[in-house]
Write a protein that holds these residues in place. Structure first.
Motif: not given
Length: 169
Positions: A15, A37, A119
């Motif tokens: 993630t 990312w 999240e």
């Protein structure tokens, strides 16, 4: 690293979040320096970074949200930078979808970005439930809630006193 923080780090694998140990717990934050990312964050025009500071105690934990806003620009002959931080319990949702001419020469989504400040908290809470830990609100959230409750009562009493003093006088 504690069992709790190690478990959160394992759950964050794959993630855009990373876990960093601190003196009294750990932080979960957007991994904005990870090259994997960075392209997504750059295309989305990332101007905010979130961090969830977790304080560990024997049978419970607290989560304090931190949002850092950054803005920078460079040009001839100026350079500007601003920084702002906010903490407590932050509710933020961002959704951006940009359709444009892509590198392949087609009109298609070149940015498809979604972020919800929940999240990070949800990731931490999921692991905590598995380990039987209870969440408590951090003092900053309790203080804000207390002020939200006290302020209307204060103004009601103040208004009543003003009404009585004007009626008597």
């Amino acid at each position: 690293m504690s069992t709790f923080s190690s478990s959160v780090a394992a759950a964050a694998e794959g993630t855009p979040y990373k876990v960093t140990p601190t003196k009294r717990g750990f932080d979960v934050e957007l991994d904005i320096v990870n090259a994997h990312w960075w392209e997504l964050f750059d295309r989305a025009g990332l101007q905010s970074s979130f961090r969830w500071r977790v304080r560990e105690h024997a049978s419970y934990y607290t989560i304090t949200d931190r949002q850092v806003r950054m803005k920078w620009s460079a040009g001839v002959p100026r350079f500007a930078f601003s920084w702002e931080m906010q903490g407590g319990r932050i509710f933020a949702f961002t959704r951006e979808k940009i359709w444009a001419l892509s590198d392949r020469g087609r009109i298609e989504p070149v940015v498809d970005y979604r972020f919800n400040s929940r999240e990070g908290r949800d990731l931490i809470r999921m692991v905590a439930r598995r380990q039987g830990l209870k969440e408590r609100q951090p003092w900053s959230v309790n203080l804000a809630l207390g002020l939200m409750l006290i302020t209307p009562a204060f103004f009601a009493v103040y208004g009543l006193v003003q009404l009585i003093t004007h009626a008597v006088g």
